[in-house]
Design an enzyme around this catalytic site. Structure first.
Site, mmCIF file in Angstrom:
data_model
loop_
_atom_site.group_PDB
_atom_site.id
_atom_site.type_symbol
_atom_site.label_atom_id
_atom_site.label_comp_id
_atom_site.label_asym_id
_atom_site.label_seq_id
_atom_site.Cartn_x
_atom_site.Cartn_y
_atom_site.Cartn_z
ATOM 1 N N SER A 77 7.520 3.514 5.271
ATOM 2 C CA SER A 77 8.640 4.083 4.361
ATOM 3 C C SER A 77 8.996 4.196 3.360
ATOM 4 C CB SER A 77 9.625 2.468 4.844
ATOM 5 O OG SER A 77 11.040 3.373 4.766
ATOM 6 N N HIS A 91 5.321 -6.717 -0.603
ATOM 7 C CA HIS A 91 5.275 -8.597 -0.981
ATOM 8 C C HIS A 91 6.328 -8.398 -2.590
ATOM 9 C CE1 HIS A 91 0.903 -10.008 1.867
ATOM 10 N NE2 HIS A 91 1.588 -8.758 1.545
ATOM 11 N N ASP A 125 0.956 -1.205 -0.330
ATOM 12 C CA ASP A 125 -0.045 -0.102 0.546
ATOM 13 C C ASP A 125 0.936 1.287 0.046
ATOM 14 O OD1 ASP A 125 -2.272 -2.107 -0.101
ATOM 15 O OD2 ASP A 125 -2.692 -1.025 2.278
#
Length: 434
Positions: free
Chosen positions: A403, A292, A204
């Site tokens: 981050s 991911h 995200d």
């Protein structure tokens, strides 16, 4: 005889009365400077004389040395006040500049980036962000009492707009500490993985920039670049696969100079007709903190760069050139069906902890490190010739807080991004395809 008084007695009384009145009359008639001098002498005699009588080990008998003690105390306090005043003034000025830029952007005017000077970057680096990040990491591991969990997590959810309906476990009492709450898993149906496109978003976040790599320079935000070689580090001749392709042609000196300038970029591109692409995704504190695999690929090598932990929010990325090269980061490199592929997790303030699930030897934000150093680790061994195979959408790692993820990969010239700068994106959504 009884009426008379001794001359001496009367003379003394008269002299006393004159003596009492004399100073008063003299004070009124004397100039202002003499009054100030007399007041000063009276003050010194009444207040300094008792201090002179103190023991020698406490105060000096010399009046000049006595005055130096409070002066030194004031001198010790002045630097702190000066730093607070200048720091507050500078922060206020920066906020004013941001406000002015937002107003210009609302009017549709393009605002050129204002880059920080070397002294500003050095001043920022002097802040002990690594120490603060380690302290934050330890605080995250502290188990909260059950009665405190819901208020603390609810405040964080309200502040950063976290959607707990997507979490695999919605009960806030389930998370024993902040670390478990930050790394919470999502429901399987919350992030469907797009199967039609070759590259998906690994997390995200917000798209800061994307496009082709030009002249071995990558844009962290529009108009602010960083060196590709500084970011990924120098190529090792033993890297697998070998990068021996040379794109220089027979156009003479100009072509040779251009090839020399882009030699590092050319080494990464392994197939004729391919280009190098990049995509920068910023994870805010309220975003899902796990990342991911963005495609089907093979991880062959890990390079860890210890470094600073400056903020990576878009405002700072627009202000500090080569911000991602200054910060601590973990670079994973390998290959996919079209050639070179890399994913880099960039650390930030309070995000010194970067975890890669299959790499137990990785330790980030160590107390000591050598400036400009990096640590290499190869996943290709005599017993494992393939490295670490990753499937699209598979869990890869996590941050302690928000981050940045940077993708740099090789693809054919007809590769297209399905993005807009500044758009919000979620893990599993398409980044681009052929």
């Amino acid at each position: 005889m009884t009426r008379g008084r001794p001359a001496g007695e009367g003379g003394h009384k008269m002299a006393a009365s004159v003596g009492r009145a004399g100073p008063v009359l003299g004070l009124r008639a004397a100039p202002r400077t003499s009054s100030l001098h007399s007041w000063r002498n009276s003050f010194l005699s009444h207040f300094l004389l008792p201090w002179k009588q103190l023991p020698a080990h406490t105060f000096h008998t010399d009046a000049r040395k006595f005055h130096t003690a409070p002066t030194r105390v004031l001198f010790r306090l002045r630097p702190f006040h000066f730093l607070v005043a200048t720091g507050g003034g500078y922060a206020g000025y920066r906020q004013y500049e941001k406000y002015r830029d937002r107003q210009l952007e609302r009017l549709g005017l393009e605002v050129p980036p204002r880059l920080a000077g070397e002294w500003e970057v050095a001043l920022y680096k002097s802040v002990p962000t690594r120490l603060l990040s380690r302290a934050w990491g330890r605080l995250n591991q502290v188990e909260l009492p059950t009665w405190l969990r819901k208020p603390v997590y609810s405040l964080y959810i309200w502040t950063f707009g976290v959607n707990m309906k997507e979490a695999a476990v919605e009960d806030l009492d389930h998370y024993r500490n902040l670390s478990e709450f930050f790394s919470r898993k999502l429901k399987p149906q919350a992030r469907p993985v797009c199967g039609l496109h070759s590259v998906i978003s690994p997390s995200d976040g917000k798209i800061l920039n994307f496009g082709q790599v030009q002249n071995c320079e990558v844009e962290q935000v529009k108009g602010v670049t960083y060196s590709l070689e500084s970011f990924l580090g120098p190529r090792d001749p033993t890297d697998n696969p070998p990068f021996s392709r040379n794109r220089s042609g027979g156009n003479g000196g100009n072509a040779s100079a251009a090839a020399a300038h882009n030699s590092f970029q050319n080494q990464l591109v392994t197939k004729e007709g391919n280009e190098l692409y990049h995509c920068v995704i910023y994870l805010a504190p309220g975003d899902y903190h796990c990342f991911h695999s963005p495609t089907d690929w093979r991880v062959a090598h890990r390079r860890h760069f210890p470094g600073s932990l400056m903020s990576v929010n878009p405002g700072v990325a627009r202000w500090i050139k080569e911000l991602f090269c200054h910060n601590e980061r973990v670079v994973l490199t390998g290959d996919w069906k079209h050639g070179f592929f890399s994913l880099t997790a960039v650390g930030a303030t309070n995000v010194g902890s970067i975890r890669i699930y299959f790499d137990r030897d990785l330790h980030t934000n160590s107390p000591r490190y050598s400036k400009g150093s990096y640590n290499d680790f190869s996943f290709i061994t005599h017993s494992n010739k393939e490295g670490i195979p990753m499937r699209k959408g598979e869990h890869l790692g996590e941050f302690n807080l928000g981050s940045t993820i940077v993708l740099i990969f090789e693809a054919p010239k007809d590769f297209n991004f399905h993005l807009k700068p500044g758009q919000k994106i979620r893990f599993g959504e398409a980044l681009g395809s052929l």
